[in-house]
Write an enzyme that holds these catalytic residues in place. Structure first.
Site, short mmCIF file in Angstrom:
data_model
loop_
_atom_site.label_atom_id
_atom_site.label_comp_id
_atom_site.label_asym_id
_atom_site.label_seq_id
_atom_site.Cartn_x
_atom_site.Cartn_y
_atom_site.Cartn_z
N GLY A 113 18.76 39.25 14.79
CA GLY A 113 17.68 39.26 15.76
C GLY A 113 18.24 39.67 17.10
CB SER B 197 17.14 39.80 22.91
OG SER B 197 18.41 39.34 23.38
CG ASP C 70 23.87 34.45 24.37
OD1 ASP C 70 25.02 34.43 24.84
OD2 ASP C 70 22.91 33.86 24.90
CB SER C 71 21.43 39.11 20.25
OG SER C 71 21.05 39.92 21.33
CG MET D 33 11.02 39.76 17.47
SD MET D 33 10.65 37.99 17.77
CE MET D 33 11.61 37.68 19.26
CB CYS E 153 8.97 31.64 20.22
SG CYS E 153 9.45 33.37 20.01
N GLY F 74 21.82 35.03 18.10
CA GLY F 74 22.80 34.69 19.12
C GLY F 74 22.58 33.32 19.72
CB CYS G 246 10.08 35.88 27.08
SG CYS G 246 8.96 35.48 25.71
#
Length: 345
Positions: A12, A14, A18-19, A38, A96, A121, A191
C-alpha cells in the site's frame, strides 16, 4: 519477516517515507514487489498521484492506482460526518484502516493482483501465538500505530507484512534521504481535512449543528448560551466564554438537545468505560486484568474486565481516568500485544 525469495508482495503505497522504505526493504529481501495506491478524491490528489507514480518508477516497481473514491466517501467521510451529527468524536483513521486499506486495498492486492502478501508502512509488528496472529508493538514505540489497526482483526494479519517494524524512525529517514517523496503528510493526519479547519469542514456539511443552545451546570440548570454544541469537546476549558470564579470544563454534550454541560475537573473522571462492537483478538473473560488505552498514545491504564459479550466490553479502572470520549477506540493490551478493542460508548 515471513517468507523470502520471489514471493509477490503488494505494498500500500502513499509515496511517503514509510511506505517507500517498506518497498526498499522488501526489494532488498528478494520479494517481487508491486505498489498499489488509493485514489480517494483528496485535496491536491492529482498532483500527488503523479509524484507517487514517478517515485514508483524510480524504485523500479510496477505501480497501480485503484479508484476507491466512492467507497472512501461512503465508508469513511460519511461515518466522520454522521459521528459529529450524533455527538461522538470519530476516529476516521481506524475506519479507513479497517474498511479501506486492510479490506478493499488488501483484497485487490492479494486477490486481483495475485500477491501472497500485503504490506504497509505502518509502525506495527505482528506475532503468532497458538496459531493466532496478534498486533504487536514495533521497535519504534513512540510512533506505534497498532492502536489505529486494532479493529482489523487477527484473521487479516496472516498475509500482512510490516517491513519497518524493527527499524527506527531515524533509519527510515536515512533510507529515503534524497528521494523525491510523493507525500510528506504524516499518516496520522486526517487526510481529507487537508487545507481545512475542522469547524469550517463541518459547517459545510452540517451547518444546522452550529445553532445556539443552552449551557447547563451539572444539576441541569441553565447558566448560559453557546454557539453550537458541535464546537466543543469533552474536557475543553477555554473557548466556552462562560465567566466563572473557578475553572469549568465541558463534561457532557447532548447534540439532540443542543446543550453542553460545564462542571469541575473532578466531574471529568470516570471509574470505568464500555466499548461496543468489539473486535476480539483472543477470548477475554470477566475478572481478567489488562492495560487499556482510551485514545492514541494516552497512558496505559490498569483495567479489570467487569462484563464481556459479543456486543460490548465493560471495564473498571484501578484509578479514575479523565476525559473518556465517546467514539474513540478503547484498546486492551496484554504486555505488548492487543487482545481486544472497540468503540467507546
Amino acid at each position: 519477516m515471513i517468507g523470502m525469495g520471489r514471493e509477490k508482495v503488494v505494498v500500500g503505497f502513499s509515496g511517503g517515507k514509510d511506505s517507500t522504505t517498506a518497498i526498499i526493504l522488501l526489494k532488498e529481501k528478494g520479494y517481487d514487489v508491486s505498489a498499489l495506491t488509493m485514489q480517494l478524491d483528496l485535496p491536491g490528489e492529482d498532483e500527488k498521484l503523479l509524484k507517487v507514480k514517478a517515485l514508483a518508477d524510480l524504485l523500479h516497481v510496477p505501480h497501480e492506482i485503484i479508484d476507491l473514491r466512492k467507497e472512501f466517501k461512503e465508508r469513511v467521510i460519511s461515518y466522520f460526518i454522521n459521528s459529529y451529527k450524533t455527538g461522538i468524536t470519530p476516529n476516521p483513521c481506524v475506519i479507513c484502516n479497517n474498511r479501506i486499506k486492510f479490506e478493499l486495498l488488501m483484497d485487490h492486492g492479494t486477490r486481483d493482483m495475485g500477491a501472497s502478501f500485503f504490506a504497509t508502512g505502518h509502525y506495527a509488528d505482528k506475532t503468532e501465538i497458538d496459531g493466532k496472529y496478534f498486533l504487536k508493538e514495533p521497535q519504534e514505540r513512540q510512533k506505534s500505530q497498532i492502536y489505529f489497526l486494532s479493529m482489523i482483526g487477527g484473521d487479516r494479519l496472516k498475509n500482512v507484512l510490516f517491513p519497518i517494524s524493527s527499524i527506527s524512525l531515524s533509519r527510515v529517514r536515512e533510507i529515503v534521504a534524497g528521494l523525491p517523496l510523493g507525500n510528506n503528510k504524516e499518516s496520522q493526519d486526517v487526510c481529507f481535512l487537508s487545507g481545512y479547519k475542522l469547524v469550517d469542514y463541518l459547517k459545510e456539511y452540517i451547518p444546522e449543528a452550529f445553532r445556539e443552545g443552552d449551557i447547563l451546570d451539572t444539576s441541569g440548570k441553565r447558566i448560559g448560551r453557546h454557539k453550537g454544541s458541535i464546537n466543543y469537546t469533552i474536557g475543553q476549558r477555554r473557548g466556552t466564554h462562560f465567566p466563572s470564579d473557578g475553572k469549568l470544563y465541558v463534561v457532557k454534550k447532548n447534540v439532540t438537545d443542543n446543550t453542553i454541560t460545564l462542571g469541575k475537573e473532578t466531574d471529568l473522571y470516570s471509574d470505568g468505560f464500555e466499548v461496543i462492537n468489539p473486535v476480539f483478538w483472543k477470548e477475554i473473560r470477566k475478572g481478567e486484568h489488562y492495560k487499556a488505552r482510551i485514545r492514541y498514545m494516552s497512558r496505559f491504564e490498569d483495567a479489570v474486565i467487569l462484563e464481556v459479550s459479543q456486543d460490548s466490553i465493560i471495564a473498571g479502572f484501578n484509578s479514575p481516568v479523565k476525559s473518556i470520549t465517546s467514539g474513540q477506540i478503547g484498546a486492551f493490551f496484554q504486555d505488548d500485544i492487543i487482545v481486544a478493542s472497540g468503540f467507546i460508548k
